[in-house]
Motif scaffolding. Structure first.
Motif, PDB file in Angstrom:
ATOM      1  N   ALA A 194     -43.217 -17.222  22.028  1.00 37.91           N
ATOM      2  CA  ALA A 194     -41.918 -17.895  22.009  1.00 37.91           C
ATOM      3  C   ALA A 194     -41.547 -18.270  20.571  1.00 37.91           C
ATOM      4  N   ASN A 195     -42.517 -18.774  19.834  1.00 39.43           N
ATOM      5  CA  ASN A 195     -42.300 -19.158  18.441  1.00 39.43           C
ATOM      6  C   ASN A 195     -41.864 -17.929  17.621  1.00 39.43           C
ATOM      7  N   LEU A 196     -42.551 -16.801  17.830  1.00 41.15           N
ATOM      8  CA  LEU A 196     -42.239 -15.581  17.077  1.00 41.15           C
ATOM      9  C   LEU A 196     -40.813 -15.092  17.333  1.00 41.15           C
ATOM     10  N   TYR A 197     -40.463 -14.916  18.624  1.00 39.87           N
ATOM     11  CA  TYR A 197     -39.160 -14.309  18.924  1.00 39.87           C
ATOM     12  C   TYR A 197     -37.996 -15.269  18.726  1.00 39.87           C
ATOM     13  N   ALA A 198     -38.262 -16.591  18.828  1.00 41.11           N
ATOM     14  CA  ALA A 198     -37.174 -17.536  18.550  1.00 41.11           C
ATOM     15  C   ALA A 198     -36.941 -17.610  17.041  1.00 41.11           C
ATOM     16  N   THR A 199     -37.999 -17.396  16.246  1.00 44.13           N
ATOM     17  CA  THR A 199     -37.870 -17.476  14.787  1.00 44.13           C
ATOM     18  C   THR A 199     -37.329 -16.166  14.204  1.00 44.13           C
ATOM     19  N   TYR A 200     -37.841 -15.041  14.701  1.00 42.48           N
ATOM     20  CA  TYR A 200     -37.394 -13.717  14.200  1.00 42.48           C
ATOM     21  C   TYR A 200     -36.982 -12.852  15.390  1.00 42.48           C
ATOM     22  N   PRO A 201     -35.765 -13.079  15.919  1.00 48.22           N
ATOM     23  CA  PRO A 201     -35.346 -12.377  17.138  1.00 48.22           C
ATOM     24  C   PRO A 201     -35.427 -10.854  16.969  1.00 48.22           C
ATOM     25  N   ALA A 202     -35.864 -10.196  18.038  1.00 50.66           N
ATOM     26  CA  ALA A 202     -35.982  -8.732  18.032  1.00 50.66           C
ATOM     27  C   ALA A 202     -36.135  -8.280  19.479  1.00 50.66           C
ATOM     28  N   ASP A 203     -36.017  -6.974  19.710  1.00 48.98           N
ATOM     29  CA  ASP A 203     -36.306  -6.435  21.046  1.00 48.98           C
ATOM     30  C   ASP A 203     -37.740  -6.789  21.407  1.00 48.98           C
ATOM     31  N   LEU A 216     -40.247  -5.253  22.621  1.00 53.87           N
ATOM     32  CA  LEU A 216     -41.350  -4.356  22.246  1.00 53.87           C
ATOM     33  C   LEU A 216     -41.562  -4.247  20.731  1.00 53.87           C
ATOM     34  N   ALA A 217     -40.667  -4.843  19.943  1.00 59.44           N
ATOM     35  CA  ALA A 217     -40.733  -4.672  18.485  1.00 59.44           C
ATOM     36  C   ALA A 217     -42.097  -5.054  17.898  1.00 59.44           C
ATOM     37  N   TYR A 218     -42.602  -6.235  18.266  1.00 58.08           N
ATOM     38  CA  TYR A 218     -43.851  -6.715  17.644  1.00 58.08           C
ATOM     39  C   TYR A 218     -45.096  -6.382  18.473  1.00 58.08           C
ATOM     40  N   VAL A 219     -44.865  -5.794  19.670  1.00 56.55           N
ATOM     41  CA  VAL A 219     -45.995  -5.491  20.563  1.00 56.55           C
ATOM     42  C   VAL A 219     -46.826  -4.355  19.963  1.00 56.55           C
ATOM     43  N   ASN A 220     -48.171  -4.475  20.135  1.00 55.46           N
ATOM     44  CA  ASN A 220     -49.095  -3.495  19.550  1.00 55.46           C
ATOM     45  C   ASN A 220     -48.714  -2.056  19.871  1.00 55.46           C
ATOM     46  N   ALA A 221     -48.770  -1.197  18.845  1.00 56.63           N
ATOM     47  CA  ALA A 221     -48.615   0.235  19.060  1.00 56.63           C
ATOM     48  C   ALA A 221     -49.885   0.734  19.749  1.00 56.63           C
ATOM     49  N   PRO A 222     -49.874   1.809  20.533  1.00 55.56           N
ATOM     50  CA  PRO A 222     -48.723   2.681  20.775  1.00 55.56           C
ATOM     51  C   PRO A 222     -47.798   2.200  21.889  1.00 55.56           C
ATOM     52  N   ILE A 223     -48.148   1.090  22.568  1.00 54.15           N
ATOM     53  CA  ILE A 223     -47.294   0.631  23.670  1.00 54.15           C
ATOM     54  C   ILE A 223     -45.979   0.096  23.112  1.00 54.15           C
ATOM     55  N   GLY A 224     -46.062  -0.733  22.071  1.00 54.70           N
ATOM     56  CA  GLY A 224     -44.845  -1.227  21.407  1.00 54.70           C
ATOM     57  C   GLY A 224     -44.702  -0.594  20.035  1.00 54.70           C
ATOM     58  N   GLU A 225     -43.794  -1.170  19.217  1.00 53.52           N
ATOM     59  CA  GLU A 225     -43.566  -0.598  17.883  1.00 53.52           C
ATOM     60  C   GLU A 225     -44.584  -1.098  16.854  1.00 53.52           C
ATOM     61  N   GLY A 226     -45.288  -2.197  17.168  1.00 53.86           N
ATOM     62  CA  GLY A 226     -46.283  -2.735  16.236  1.00 53.86           C
ATOM     63  C   GLY A 226     -45.681  -3.198  14.924  1.00 53.86           C
ATOM     64  N   ARG A 227     -44.436  -3.687  14.965  1.00 55.87           N
ATOM     65  CA  ARG A 227     -43.788  -4.149  13.729  1.00 55.87           C
ATOM     66  C   ARG A 227     -44.504  -5.382  13.164  1.00 55.87           C
ATOM     67  N   LEU A 228     -44.615  -5.505  11.852  1.00 55.89           N
ATOM     68  CA  LEU A 228     -45.273  -6.667  11.254  1.00 55.89           C
ATOM     69  C   LEU A 228     -44.352  -7.882  11.334  1.00 55.89           C
ATOM     70  N   VAL A 229     -44.934  -9.067  11.497  1.00 51.77           N
ATOM     71  CA  VAL A 229     -44.138 -10.297  11.544  1.00 51.77           C
ATOM     72  C   VAL A 229     -43.572 -10.545  10.138  1.00 51.77           C
ATOM     73  N   PRO A 230     -42.226 -10.772  10.033  1.00 55.65           N
ATOM     74  CA  PRO A 230     -41.600 -10.828   8.712  1.00 55.65           C
ATOM     75  C   PRO A 230     -42.004 -11.999   7.824  1.00 55.65           C
ATOM     76  N   GLY A 231     -42.426 -13.128   8.393  1.00 51.33           N
ATOM     77  CA  GLY A 231     -42.728 -14.282   7.541  1.00 51.33           C
ATOM     78  C   GLY A 231     -43.352 -15.376   8.363  1.00 51.33           C
ATOM     79  N   PRO A 232     -43.477 -16.577   7.792  1.00 51.04           N
ATOM     80  CA  PRO A 232     -44.121 -17.680   8.517  1.00 51.04           C
ATOM     81  C   PRO A 232     -43.313 -18.138   9.726  1.00 51.04           C
ATOM     82  N   LEU A 233     -44.030 -18.656  10.728  1.00 51.83           N
ATOM     83  CA  LEU A 233     -43.381 -19.181  11.928  1.00 51.83           C
ATOM     84  C   LEU A 233     -43.279 -20.702  11.830  1.00 51.83           C
ATOM     85  N   LYS A 234     -42.680 -21.322  12.854  1.00 51.20           N
ATOM     86  CA  LYS A 234     -42.594 -22.786  12.935  1.00 51.20           C
ATOM     87  C   LYS A 234     -43.984 -23.342  13.255  1.00 51.20           C
ATOM     88  N   PRO A 235     -44.229 -24.620  12.921  1.00 47.37           N
ATOM     89  CA  PRO A 235     -45.549 -25.205  13.222  1.00 47.37           C
ATOM     90  C   PRO A 235     -45.888 -25.120  14.715  1.00 47.37           C
TER      91      PRO A 235
END
Ligand SMILES: [Zn+2]
Length: 427
Positions: A111-120, A122-141
């Motif tokens: 929830a912290n990840l997608y609320a901070t850096y919204p994306a589809d 599957l964007a950050y989900v592990n490849a090969p199932i998802g795109e395995g995109r790297l998290v762009p920066g720090p999240l909220k505490p």
């Protein structure tokens, strides 16, 4: 040209505060991190529990605006994750507190990840199932308060869930997901049923065994750039220390903790062991028993585990891991028999006269005795799987390359198939 080998490893971990009653310090801690409006994430069984009441009270006393989200499912799915993400996005929070087992903590990370850096989704989900995109920066505490003695999720950057349409467990793994702090409070595990303590204790033990026996980090190929170094790096000298100690503590206390709810010492030590193991595997990684477990719990038929407050079939995570473990360690022992013997030794096995050829049997024999002592089912056959299911289980396992790739012994489709067959009955 051959790819150069890895030459570096990193150790990252959350801050840890351990002790009876530390849950009451959550308001102070999240305030210190600058959060003023916090989403408290838990599951429906804990809504009216003492830990959640204590958290809300502490946050409010510290002047923090706390909003409760109690819709986490016990084994999270993409659907339950998306609900939490929608709540987090609409709520405009600047901090998160997770109270519960791995499910609540993993849901809070997502929830912290997608609320901070919204994306589809599957964007950050592990490849090969998802795109395995790297998290762009720090999240909220994020502060994690575990109420089970197993996952070590409070120290790791991994969130695991079922992707329903693929009937597969997958997840998101990135350092930025790691909670800022784990508040480890033995008061929060006092009421757990014995089977829950046994299963989460076996998860701890397997985290330790898998990270200690994982492919050494310098046998992986080097990443193309530092940001692409995987979270699961393989065994390394610092993770080894935490893994060995965790295995020793878990082997010493698991039976007492599971069999006697009033044994506060044993339950407190298991909670500490989970955190030790989390620091080890959070950097080294797990391998084949976890890779196989995702298919075992994802394809559950009718099995219902005693002590689990759910109204649907469920093979608990720790159970789905440990039932594969004896077969796997017999298979991996020839690659590094001395390490398999060393960790069996800290768990109490007599290794004085053991030879390299004995290593698999010594470790796996010790595990299957413990599984039996704690009353777990005798293999995958006893949780509803038949030889005919092995093809589907194997198909569900092979995409788990994030963990399979750090197996100390390369695993093919045929190997996984054989390991499932060997895990149908343990003794
Ligand atoms: Zn696990």
């Amino acid at each position: 040209m051959t790819t150069p080998s890895e030459t570096a490893f990193t150790i990252d971990t959350s801050s840890i505060k351990y002790g009876v009653g530390v849950t009451r310090e959550v308001g102070y801690e999240i305030n210190r991190m600058g959060a003023k409006r916090v989403m408290v994430i838990t599951d429906p069984k804990l809504t009216d529990s003492d830990p959640v009441a204590t958290v809300l009270e502490s946050l409010r006393a510290a002047g923090v605006d706390a909003v409760l989200f109690d819709q986490v499912s016990v084994e999270p799915t993409d659907i339950s994750m998306k609900q939490a993400i929608a709540f987090a996005t609409a709520g405009n929070f600047d901090g998160y507190v997770a109270v519960g087992g791995g499910s609540s903590i993993d849901t809070a990370k997502t929830a912290n990840l997608y609320a901070t850096y919204p994306a589809d989704f599957l964007a950050y989900v592990n490849a090969p199932i998802g795109e395995g995109r790297l998290v762009p920066g720090p999240l909220k505490p994020l502060i994690a308060i575990p109420t089970t003695t197993g996952t070590g999720s409070e120290t790791t950057g991994v969130a695991i869930f079922d992707l329903l349409e693929m009937k597969a467990k997958t997840g998101i793994a990135h350092r930025a997901l790691r909670p800022d702090m784990g508040l480890i409070d033995p008061e929060n595990t006092r009421d757990l049923p014995g089977m829950v303590v046994a299963c989460s204790g076996f998860d701890v033990l397997s985290h330790a065994l898998e990270s200690f026996t994982a492919l050494p980090f310098h046998q992986r190929s080097a990443p193309e750039h530092p940001g692409a170094r995987p979270l699961y790096q393989g065994s390394n000298p610092i993770s080894d220390i935490w893994a060995l100690k965790a295995a020793e503590m878990a082997a010493k206390y698991i039976v007492r903790a599971a069999q006697d709810p009033t044994d506060h010492e044993a339950r407190g030590q298991m909670l500490l062991a989970a955190t030790y193991a989390g620091i080890g595997f959070g950097n080294a990684g797990c391998h084949v028993p976890h890779g196989m477990s995702y298919a075992v719990s994802g394809m559950v038929k009718e099995f219902v585990a005693e002590g689990y407050p759910v109204n649907h079939p469920l093979v608990p995570h720790g159970m789905s891991v440990i039932l594969n473990a004896p077969a796997v360690f017999r298979f991996t022992a020839p690659t590094n028999p001395q390490r398999h013997l060393q960790i069996a030794g800290v768990m109490g096995a007599d290794i004085a006269d053991a030879t390299d050829e004995d290593a698999g049997e010594v470790l796996s024999g010790l595990l299957s005795k413990l599984i039996q002592t704690l009353g777990l089912p005798n293999g995958l056959g006893a949780v509803g799987y038949e030889p005919d299911d092995v093809t589907d289980l194997t198909t569900g396992t092979m995409p788990q390359q994030r963990v399979l790739s750090i197996s100390p012994r390369p695993v093919t489709d045929r190997d996984i198939r054989q390991l499932f067959l060997d895990s149908l009955t343990i003794w």
